[in-house]
Design a protein around this motif. Structure first.
Motif, PDB file in Angstrom:
ATOM      1  N   CYS A 127       0.854  -1.182   0.000  1.00  0.00           N
ATOM      2  CA  CYS A 127       0.000   0.000   0.000  1.00  0.00           C
ATOM      3  C   CYS A 127       0.895   1.239   0.000  1.00  0.00           C
ATOM      4  O   CYS A 127       2.109   1.127   0.122  1.00  0.00           O
ATOM      5  CB  CYS A 127      -0.902   0.007   1.234  1.00  0.00           C
ATOM      6  N   ASN A 150      -7.716  -2.260   7.230  1.00  0.00           N
ATOM      7  CA  ASN A 150      -8.640  -1.665   6.265  1.00  0.00           C
ATOM      8  C   ASN A 150      -9.930  -2.465   6.259  1.00  0.00           C
ATOM      9  O   ASN A 150     -10.060  -3.462   6.965  1.00  0.00           O
ATOM     10  CB  ASN A 150      -8.010  -1.598   4.875  1.00  0.00           C
ATOM     11  N   ARG A 151     -10.877  -2.005   5.484  1.00  0.00           N
ATOM     12  CA  ARG A 151     -12.140  -2.723   5.333  1.00  0.00           C
ATOM     13  C   ARG A 151     -12.087  -3.480   4.018  1.00  0.00           C
ATOM     14  O   ARG A 151     -11.543  -2.966   3.042  1.00  0.00           O
ATOM     15  CB  ARG A 151     -13.299  -1.720   5.269  1.00  0.00           C
ATOM     16  N   GLU A 152     -12.648  -4.654   4.002  1.00  0.00           N
ATOM     17  CA  GLU A 152     -12.697  -5.426   2.760  1.00  0.00           C
ATOM     18  C   GLU A 152     -14.141  -5.810   2.490  1.00  0.00           C
ATOM     19  O   GLU A 152     -14.512  -6.980   2.606  1.00  0.00           O
ATOM     20  CB  GLU A 152     -11.813  -6.676   2.876  1.00  0.00           C
ATOM     21  N   TYR A 185     -12.608  -5.046  10.708  1.00  0.00           N
ATOM     22  CA  TYR A 185     -11.358  -4.403  10.309  1.00  0.00           C
ATOM     23  C   TYR A 185     -10.364  -5.521  10.023  1.00  0.00           C
ATOM     24  O   TYR A 185     -10.180  -6.400  10.865  1.00  0.00           O
ATOM     25  CB  TYR A 185     -10.821  -3.511  11.421  1.00  0.00           C
ATOM     26  N   GLU A 233      -7.991   2.910  10.646  1.00  0.00           N
ATOM     27  CA  GLU A 233      -8.472   2.473   9.341  1.00  0.00           C
ATOM     28  C   GLU A 233      -7.746   3.187   8.213  1.00  0.00           C
ATOM     29  O   GLU A 233      -7.780   4.406   8.113  1.00  0.00           O
ATOM     30  CB  GLU A 233      -9.985   2.697   9.215  1.00  0.00           C
ATOM     31  N   LYS A 235      -7.661   3.934   4.316  1.00  0.00           N
ATOM     32  CA  LYS A 235      -8.737   3.907   3.320  1.00  0.00           C
ATOM     33  C   LYS A 235      -8.220   3.757   1.890  1.00  0.00           C
ATOM     34  O   LYS A 235      -9.002   3.736   0.950  1.00  0.00           O
ATOM     35  CB  LYS A 235      -9.591   5.167   3.462  1.00  0.00           C
ATOM     36  N   THR A 237      -5.681   1.996  -1.306  1.00  0.00           N
ATOM     37  CA  THR A 237      -5.584   0.692  -1.957  1.00  0.00           C
ATOM     38  C   THR A 237      -4.686  -0.238  -1.143  1.00  0.00           C
ATOM     39  O   THR A 237      -3.605   0.149  -0.717  1.00  0.00           O
ATOM     40  CB  THR A 237      -4.987   0.881  -3.364  1.00  0.00           C
TER      41      THR A 237
END
Lengths: 369, 396
Positions: A127, A150-152, A185, A233, A235, A237
């Protein structure tokens, strides 16, 4: 307030098969001109973290060759810089089994009173991340450990570390090797922790013979109510190269503009300079939807592929959906589809190989097919 | 302080304003002009030095040195960041009794005698910062030492009809230079000076001091120092060089030399062999070639994104070629953006410039009177508006 970084170079070695037979995951080539470690090293350097320890276990010759003096990442410095920490760093520990043990072997490096916080990172999550807001968040939250995650959404695969947190980002549940449900998360293998706390935990876990950072430390201490954990978090890629399938898919994902700008659009990602000349596209070459590094000579046809430096594709050869690493030569009229060609492979005239995105064919370093 | 003695120190004359390239050099010294997709002119002499085992290099510069200084930095990209020797950018400076600009090529070296004295070299190699070639200076140095020459001058065999554009060396059968003629109307030989000299340092120093005392001298190597050495019967030898060599001091020659990269007759040898040309690399991701792009006989450097069509051209690092844009026989310098549907033919587009959509720049020579046709040029940091038409030979 000063920070140091710790990077693990061998985590997931075993899940990447032939590709990591002779190298660490950290030095696994990615995206045309990079090695995986370039991302975390560049992120640290770009965030002003200049004292970085790199923990290695085995197969680290290619990694050391790549890093050199670390000047390409601006980590060759007078008072700080990159330090490679091979096993046996502290005499009485053997080759480690888990991250906690590995960290203990580097405790003399970590326990440096000049630094307040330690950023501990794997090298397989790619990232373009600025650690500074994460640190600010860590200090503000008052937590002992921050899990950068991160969120997936829509991704229900199993992940090594899943955190469920309240609105303020305070962890409520910590799960290992679990599928990510909604609101989860997903840990990015990056943690922020106070140096003194980490050193104390390492001493204690060493005395108890504990080896795994996530299981024996994070989860256990959290469940025992001894550790306050919060999430930060990210945000942007995030690409996780955990196995061959995801490695292949993530390379191919770079052909999307959105992913490329997410990974390269913000801060520069540095890598070793090789002084190749620009790539040459001949009269009859066809190149479509592909990513190419310098030093390539193109006479054949290239579709939907990633070409590293100094690759030759000869007349009549057609490659499609391939990852071709540095120094590989593809002979005339060869036909390749969904193949990962490691460094310095020779594909003979007219050879044909075909894999699928789920199971790409892998040709090992230096082989002739 | 002690300095380790050096066998040979190189001095690169990089002071030129490059008035004929002024549109491309508005804020740069000529040696920082881009070339070949990812290089700058200075990369060639610097890489040649390193590949020839010369580790101490002075760069003499006085015109807009900021970008050149920044580009050179500590010399790391060329491996010239060494403790003993390395790279030194030498600008004119005030001395206690005088302060002056470099008045000529010889004067620039004269003003840096004290720099050279620190290394106490046996020989000094004088180079120019705007020539494109690959050469192993150690072979020339070997000949120079073997022949016990006071000065050795690298020469290139040029066609007789072009010889009157160069400084021509007339030699005897043993290769000794007996006469030097600057741009002779009726050349007696075809051995053209490449502006590459190796001098014995003690001889050069003596002549630099003499030259400085002569108020009528124009303080130039070609005009003053070399003729004086011949006149005084010193041993000067010609060293024949074979290979690609180009002085890129004009728009046309800069364009032509970039096009020479694409020739496949074997005459362009700069990237042959294991010795590389080094340059300062920036952190660009790999080049992306989109679906539908067409690239024919071209070089594309890292960090570019190509959606359009490129024929017989050089696209440098960090450029974008928009959809349906058409670039042919052109040299696009680093970090330029070429908009959709624009057509660029026989042109040079300067660094960091933007060509907006539907612009038409340059044209084929076939359609124009010879006197009216030339390379179209967009300068550095320019923004070409949409639909703009730039005729051949025009400069924006």
């Amino acid at each position: 307030m000063k920070l140091m970084g710790i990077i693990f170079s061998n985590i997931y070695d075993s899940t990447l098969g032939e590709l990591t037979n002779h190298r660490t995951v950290a030095s696994l080539p990615f995206g045309g001109r990079y090695r995986q470690i370039d991302f975390v090293l560049s992120n640290m350097s770009n965030s002003g973290i200049y004292n970085v320890g790199l923990i290695t276990k085995y197969n680290y010759r290619s990694l050391m060759d790549h890093l050199g003096s670390a000047a390409d990442w601006d980590l060759r410095r007078k008072n700080e810089g990159l330090v490679i920490l091979p096993p046996f760093a502290s005499g009485h520990t053997g080759v480690y089994k888990g991250k906690l043990e590995a960290l203990y072997s580097a405790v003399s490096f970590i326990d440096n009173p000049l630094y307040d916080y330690v950023v501990v990172c794997d090298s397989t999550v790619l990232c373009n991340l600025d650690f500074r807001p994460a640190i600010e968040n860590h200090i503000k939250s008052g937590a002992d450990v921050t899990v950068i995650s991160n969120r997936e959404p829509g991704n229900t695969k199993k992940h090594p570390l899943i955190v469920y947190a309240d609105k303020k980002g305070r962890a409520q549940t910590l799960l290992l090797d679990s599928p990510a449900e909604e609101n989860a998360y997903v840990g990015m293998g990056m943690f922020i922790i106070k140096r003194e706390l980490l050193v104390a935990a390492l001493e204690e876990s060493h005395a108890k013979g504990q080896v795994h950072f996530e299981k024996d430390y994070l989860q256990k201490y959290f469940n025992d109510g001894k550790l306050k954990i919060s999430v930060y978090e990210f945000k942007g890629t995030v690409l996780r190269n955990e196995n061959i399938k995801s490695y292949y898919a993530n390379n191919m994902a770079l052909l999307q503009e959105k992913i490329r700008s997410g990974l390269f659009g913000k801060n520069p990602i540095y890598t070793k300079v090789r002084d190749e000349m620009p790539s040459f596209y001949s009269e009859n070459s066809v190149v479509s939807n592909s990513l190419l590094a310098d030093g390539c000579d193109l006479y054949g046809e290239v579709y939907d592929s990633i070409l590293f430096r100094d690759v030759t594709v000869n007349e009549g050869a057609v490659i499609k959906g391939c990852i071709v690493m540095q120094g590989t030569r593809i002979g005339k009229n060869a036909k390749l589809e969904c193949v990962i060609l490691d460094k310095n492979v020779t594909v003979t005239e007219g050879a044909e190989l075909k894999g699928t995105p789920e199971h790409p064919v892998i040709v090992k370093k230096g082989e002739t097919v | 302080m002690l300095f380790r003695k050096k066998e040979c120190v190189a001095m690169i004359l990089a002071g030129g304003q490059g008035s004929r390239l002024v549109v491309l050099t508005e804020n740069t010294a000529k040696p920082a002009v881009p070339y070949g997709g990812k290089y700058r002119l200075i990369d060639f002499p610097l890489s040649n030095c390193v590949n020839s085992g010369i580790d101490t290099v002075g760069i003499l510069t006085q015109y807009q040195p900021l970008q050149l200084n920044e580009y050179i930095g500590n010399g790391m990209p060329w491996g010239l960041n060494s403790t003993n020797g390395g790279i030194h950018v030498l600008s004119p400076y005030s001395k206690s009794e005088s302060s002056e600009w470099y008045k000529g090529t010889a004067n620039a070296i004269f003003q840096n005698i004290s720099f050279l004295e620190r290394y106490n070299p046996d020989n000094v190699l004088i180079l120019s910062g705007d020539h494109i070639y690959k050469m192993d200076y150690s072979k020339m140095l070997y000949e120079h030492v073997k022949k016990k020459a006071d000065c050795t001058i690298a020469v290139l065999d040029v066609p007789l009809e072009e010889a009157s554009r160069f400084g021509i060396m007339n030699t005897n059968s043993s290769g000794r230079i007996i006469e030097f003629e600057e741009k002779p109307k009726e050349p007696k030989s075809t051995k053209a000076s490449m502006g590459i000299y190796i001098f014995k340092w003690n001889i050069l120093k003596k002549y630099l001091i003499l030259d400085n005392e002569d108020p009528t001298s124009s303080n130039d190597f070609g005009k003053n120092i070399i003729p004086k050495l011949i006149e005084d019967n010193h041993k000067l030898f010609a060293y024949s060089f074979e290979g690609y060599w180009k002085d890129v001091g004009t728009i046309d020659s800069l364009w032509q030399s970039n096009m020479d990269m694409l020739s496949n007759d074997g005459s362009f040898d700069l990237f042959d062999g294991d010795k590389k040309i080094y340059s300062r690399n920036y952190a660009h991701p790999s080049t992306f070639i989109a679906k539908g792009a067409k690239i024919v006989n071209s070089y594309i450097a890292e960090g570019s994104t190509v959606y359009g069509n490129v024929y017989n051209s050089i696209i440098s690092t960090g450029c974008t070629v928009g959809k349906n844009a058409e670039i042919s026989n052109s040299f696009i310098m680093p970090n330029s953006q070429i908009g959709r549907n624009s057509v660029i033919k026989y042109a040079i587009i300067g660094e960091d410039s933007v060509v907006n959509a539907n612009a038409r720049i340059g044209d084929l020579p076939e359609f124009y009177d010879k006197s009216k046709w030339g390379i179209a040029v967009v300068g550095k940091d320019k923004v070409v508006p949409q639909n703009k038409i730039l005729l051949p030979k025009e400069i924006f």
